[in-house]
Write a protein that holds these residues in place. Structure first.
Motif, PDB file in Angstrom:
ATOM      1  N   LEU A 167     -44.184 -12.931  53.074  1.00  0.00           N
ATOM      2  CA  LEU A 167     -44.127 -11.812  54.019  1.00  0.00           C
ATOM      3  C   LEU A 167     -44.924 -12.165  55.277  1.00  0.00           C
ATOM      4  O   LEU A 167     -46.064 -12.624  55.177  1.00  0.00           O
ATOM      5  CB  LEU A 167     -44.702 -10.547  53.393  1.00  0.00           C
ATOM      6  N   PRO A 200     -47.289  -7.970  59.723  1.00  0.00           N
ATOM      7  CA  PRO A 200     -46.448  -6.887  60.226  1.00  0.00           C
ATOM      8  C   PRO A 200     -46.369  -6.876  61.746  1.00  0.00           C
ATOM      9  O   PRO A 200     -47.321  -7.233  62.448  1.00  0.00           O
ATOM     10  CB  PRO A 200     -47.145  -5.627  59.705  1.00  0.00           C
ATOM     11  N   ASP A 250     -36.956  -1.617  51.909  1.00  0.00           N
ATOM     12  CA  ASP A 250     -38.388  -1.338  51.723  1.00  0.00           C
ATOM     13  C   ASP A 250     -39.227  -2.572  52.054  1.00  0.00           C
ATOM     14  O   ASP A 250     -40.285  -2.469  52.695  1.00  0.00           O
ATOM     15  CB  ASP A 250     -38.669  -0.917  50.272  1.00  0.00           C
ATOM     16  N   ARG A 251     -38.757  -3.733  51.615  1.00  0.00           N
ATOM     17  CA  ARG A 251     -39.479  -4.976  51.898  1.00  0.00           C
ATOM     18  C   ARG A 251     -39.552  -5.207  53.404  1.00  0.00           C
ATOM     19  O   ARG A 251     -40.586  -5.607  53.937  1.00  0.00           O
ATOM     20  CB  ARG A 251     -38.778  -6.140  51.182  1.00  0.00           C
ATOM     21  N   ALA A 294     -39.322  -2.857  55.755  1.00  0.00           N
ATOM     22  CA  ALA A 294     -40.159  -1.814  56.356  1.00  0.00           C
ATOM     23  C   ALA A 294     -41.638  -2.104  56.191  1.00  0.00           C
ATOM     24  O   ALA A 294     -42.458  -1.708  57.036  1.00  0.00           O
ATOM     25  CB  ALA A 294     -39.808  -0.462  55.748  1.00  0.00           C
ATOM     26  N   SER A 295     -42.010  -2.811  55.138  1.00  0.00           N
ATOM     27  CA  SER A 295     -43.419  -3.113  54.890  1.00  0.00           C
ATOM     28  C   SER A 295     -44.024  -4.002  55.965  1.00  0.00           C
ATOM     29  O   SER A 295     -45.249  -4.058  56.109  1.00  0.00           O
ATOM     30  CB  SER A 295     -43.594  -3.769  53.515  1.00  0.00           C
ATOM     31  N   VAL A 296     -43.174  -4.713  56.739  1.00  0.00           N
ATOM     32  CA  VAL A 296     -43.680  -5.564  57.819  1.00  0.00           C
ATOM     33  C   VAL A 296     -43.223  -5.062  59.189  1.00  0.00           C
ATOM     34  O   VAL A 296     -43.337  -5.769  60.182  1.00  0.00           O
ATOM     35  CB  VAL A 296     -43.268  -7.037  57.621  1.00  0.00           C
ATOM     36  N   TYR A 323     -36.830  -8.810  56.240  1.00  0.00           N
ATOM     37  CA  TYR A 323     -38.295  -8.847  56.374  1.00  0.00           C
ATOM     38  C   TYR A 323     -38.781 -10.072  57.149  1.00  0.00           C
ATOM     39  O   TYR A 323     -39.931 -10.102  57.602  1.00  0.00           O
ATOM     40  CB  TYR A 323     -38.971  -8.776  54.995  1.00  0.00           C
TER      41      TYR A 323
END
Length: 275
Positions: free
Chosen positions: A10, A13, A40-41, A43-45, A241
């Motif tokens: 990842l 962000p 979701d993955r 959106a996490s970054v 991501y």
């Protein structure tokens, strides 16, 4: 080779970002749960919205379903130029129906691909691609949605067909991969250029030079996942991501702040796609 490389870690962000072109089904999404997991993955970054794009009729149906499963997902529908030989009356009728769906934000990907004819079994020939491209241009104008273009080794003919048909109000060159002259020609016509992980490739000198001449209000960013994973993960599986890696590489080329470029491209995506 790509199957042997593990997925990229990842990134740090970077928000907000919109992935202007991806293929969630090809990334492994099959149902609502797997679609939500990929988004979701992302959106996490900071990748808060994605446009999942069709290249055949089954993918078009799936993209529209996915866009109804998660409000962060939007769809684009069309037949890829290499599949233009499947654009019969039944396919046209279904694409017209799908393109009218409120979760569909573009007609694409369509255009011209001069690389694959003669190399890929069943690939539409040039004449069939041009005929299909003309039909998709007309569809985009009728539904009043952006035209999302795939261009491979067809710069001159693409611009000629667009000029001949009269382009819709909004035209997006997905995964722009041409040189500075082509970029300037597109910019002059008001077209939007979307950059993928290829802009991070060290051997993509002409593309990196082209990226420098695109005005801030005519630029988007995309993954084209699961393809074109940005450096230094080239050959590994791509996902939405991973987009911050591309945004940071593009910002370096353009000598811009990555956060400012993220904000610029997000504002452009919201304007162009009306999301």
């Amino acid at each position: 080779m790509s199957a042997k490389r593990s997925a990229p870690e990842l990134p740090e962000p970077l928000a907000p970002i919109v992935d202007a072109h991806t293929h969630l089904d090809a990334c492994g999404a099959t149902d609502a749960a797997s679609t939500v997991a990929i988004v979701d993955r992302a959106a996490s970054v900071g990748v808060g919205r994605v446009v999942t794009v069709a290249d055949d009729l089954d993918a078009a149906r799936w993209a529209v379903r996915a866009a109804h499963w998660d409000d962060r997902v939007f769809a684009a529908v069309a037949l890829h130029p290499t599949r233009a030989n499947a654009l019969d009356d039944e396919a046209k009728a279904e694409l017209e129906r799908l393109a009218d769906d409120p979760r569909v934000v573009a007609v694409g990907e369509t255009g011209l691909d001069y690389y694959w004819p003669g190399k890929l079994d069943g690939c539409a020939d040039v004449e069939t691609q041009i005929e299909g491209f003309r039909w998709h241009i007309d569809l985009a104008k009728r539904v009043r949605k952006p035209l999302m273009i795939h261009n491979r080794e067809a710069d001159h003919d693409l611009l000629t067909v667009l000029l001949d048909e009269g382009p819709p109000e909004r035209v997006i060159f997905h995964c722009f991969s041409s040189d500075t002259n082509m970029a300037l020609s597109c910019v002059a016509e008001g077209y939007i250029l979307s950059f993928s992980g290829t802009v991070s490739f060290k051997n993509a000198h002409e593309l990196r030079e082209a990226a420098k001449v695109v005005p801030d209000d005519q630029i988007l960013v995309e993954t084209d996942a699961p393809y074109l994973t940005p450096h230094p993960f080239r050959g590994a599986p791509n996902e939405p991501y991973c987009l911050p890696y591309t945004v940071r590489a593009l910002a370096e080329v353009r000598e811009e702040d990555p956060l400012e470029l993220a904000e610029i491209t997000t504002a452009n995506a919201r304007r162009v796609y009306r999301i």
